[in-house]
Design an enzyme around this catalytic site. Sequence first.
Site, mmCIF file in Angstrom:
data_model
loop_
_atom_site.group_PDB
_atom_site.id
_atom_site.type_symbol
_atom_site.label_atom_id
_atom_site.label_comp_id
_atom_site.label_asym_id
_atom_site.label_seq_id
_atom_site.Cartn_x
_atom_site.Cartn_y
_atom_site.Cartn_z
ATOM 1 N N GLY A 102 0.818 -1.199 0.000
ATOM 2 C CA GLY A 102 0.000 0.000 0.000
ATOM 3 C C GLY A 102 0.854 1.251 0.000
ATOM 4 O O GLY A 102 2.051 1.227 0.317
ATOM 5 N N CYS A 103 0.239 2.384 -0.350
ATOM 6 C CA CYS A 103 0.998 3.630 -0.504
ATOM 7 C C CYS A 103 1.465 4.194 0.838
ATOM 8 O O CYS A 103 2.658 4.477 1.017
ATOM 9 C CB CYS A 103 0.182 4.648 -1.279
ATOM 10 S SG CYS A 103 -1.488 4.930 -0.663
ATOM 11 N N PHE A 104 0.557 4.362 1.804
ATOM 12 C CA PHE A 104 0.977 4.811 3.129
ATOM 13 C C PHE A 104 1.971 3.813 3.720
ATOM 14 O O PHE A 104 2.972 4.199 4.343
ATOM 15 C CB PHE A 104 -0.224 4.932 4.056
ATOM 16 C CG PHE A 104 -0.832 6.303 4.130
ATOM 17 C CD1 PHE A 104 -0.048 7.432 4.340
ATOM 18 C CD2 PHE A 104 -2.201 6.484 4.020
ATOM 19 C CE1 PHE A 104 -0.596 8.697 4.426
ATOM 20 C CE2 PHE A 104 -2.771 7.748 4.098
ATOM 21 C CZ PHE A 104 -1.971 8.863 4.301
#
Length: 330
Positions: free
Chosen positions: A140-142
Site C-alpha cells: 500500500g501507498c501509506f
Amino acid sequence: MRIRIGIIGGAGYTGGELLRLLINHPHAEIVFVHSNSSAGMPLHKVHQDLLGETEILFTSELHQEIDVLFLCTGHGEARKFLQANPPAAHVKLIDLSNDFRLAEQSTLELAGNDTIQFIYGLPELNRDAIRTARAIANPGCFATSIQLGLLPLAKAGFLNEIYTTGITGSTGAGQSLSATSHFSWRSNNIQAYKTLTHQHLGEIGQSLRHWQPDAAIDLSFVPWRGDFTRGIFISSTMHMALGYQELENMYIDYYTNHPFTFISREPIFLKQVVNTNKAIIQLEKVGEKLVVHSVIDNLLKGASGQAVQNMNLMFGLPEDTGLRLKAGYF
C-alpha cells in the site's frame, strides 16, 4: 527481452499510471487491457493524455499468451477474479490491491490443487524473494512510505513506541467520486481520517516484525486527507538515544544498494518525488527525540511504479528499467 503483459482494471488511477509506464518500458509489450466498463474503447478515451501514444483498445476478453498479469482491481476483487479465471502456471502475478499482503491471506488456492503463494513486494525488504516469486502483493501507498522511514531502525532493533502522521493527495482515494474527493471539498481543506485504524497498519507491523520479531512495537498512525492531487508526506516521531551521525550512517548503509530510496540532510518536500518512483527520507534529531520524514508519489512508488519495479526484478532486469522519471518540480 520481451515481456508480454495483461492488465485487469486498466481504467482507474493505478491502471492508468501503469499504462503510462509500460508504454515506454523498453521490454514491455501490452497484450491486453481488461475493463468491463470501457470494453471496445481506445485507452485514450479514458486516459486522454495517451492520445497519440497508443491505439490499444480496452477489452472484456482474457488471453493466456502473456508472461505477467497486473491486477489493478478494487480491494477484495483480485482474489475473486483469480479464482474465477485461474492463470496459466507460467503467468506471473502482480496484485496492486490489499488482497494478499498479509501473511495469513497470502496463499491462493485454485482448482486442481494449484496453490499460489504471494510475496510481499517491497524491494527494500524482500528483493531476493521477489526475484524468484511467482506472485507479488504490491504494498500500500501509506505502508510503503512509513516502512521506508522505519526499516533501518527495525533492522537495528530500535523500534518501540512510534507516533506517525501522514498526509496524502486526493488520488489516494481512487477515481470514483465521494463526498471527500470532490474539488470543492478538498480545496483549501484537510481532514484526519481512520485515526489509529488505517488498513495499512497490518502490513506495516508485519514488515517491521521481519526485523524485530520479538519486539512489542506500538505504532500510532493518524492519516490526513490533503488539498493536493498526489504525493504522501510522513513524519514518524520516537525516543532515540543515538546521535544524528550514527543514525544517518545506518540509513545510508541500509539503502546504499537500493536505486530509488535516498537520504537528504535538507528539509524534504513533495515536489521532489511527485511523478517519480523515488522515496526521500530526512532525519531530524532534537534532544532525545527523532523525527523521520519520508515522501513518495502515492501512485508511483506507492503503487504502479513499485509494481513495475517488482516486474523488473521478477524478469531479471535492472530494477530501475523504465522508471527513471522526471519530477514535476515546477
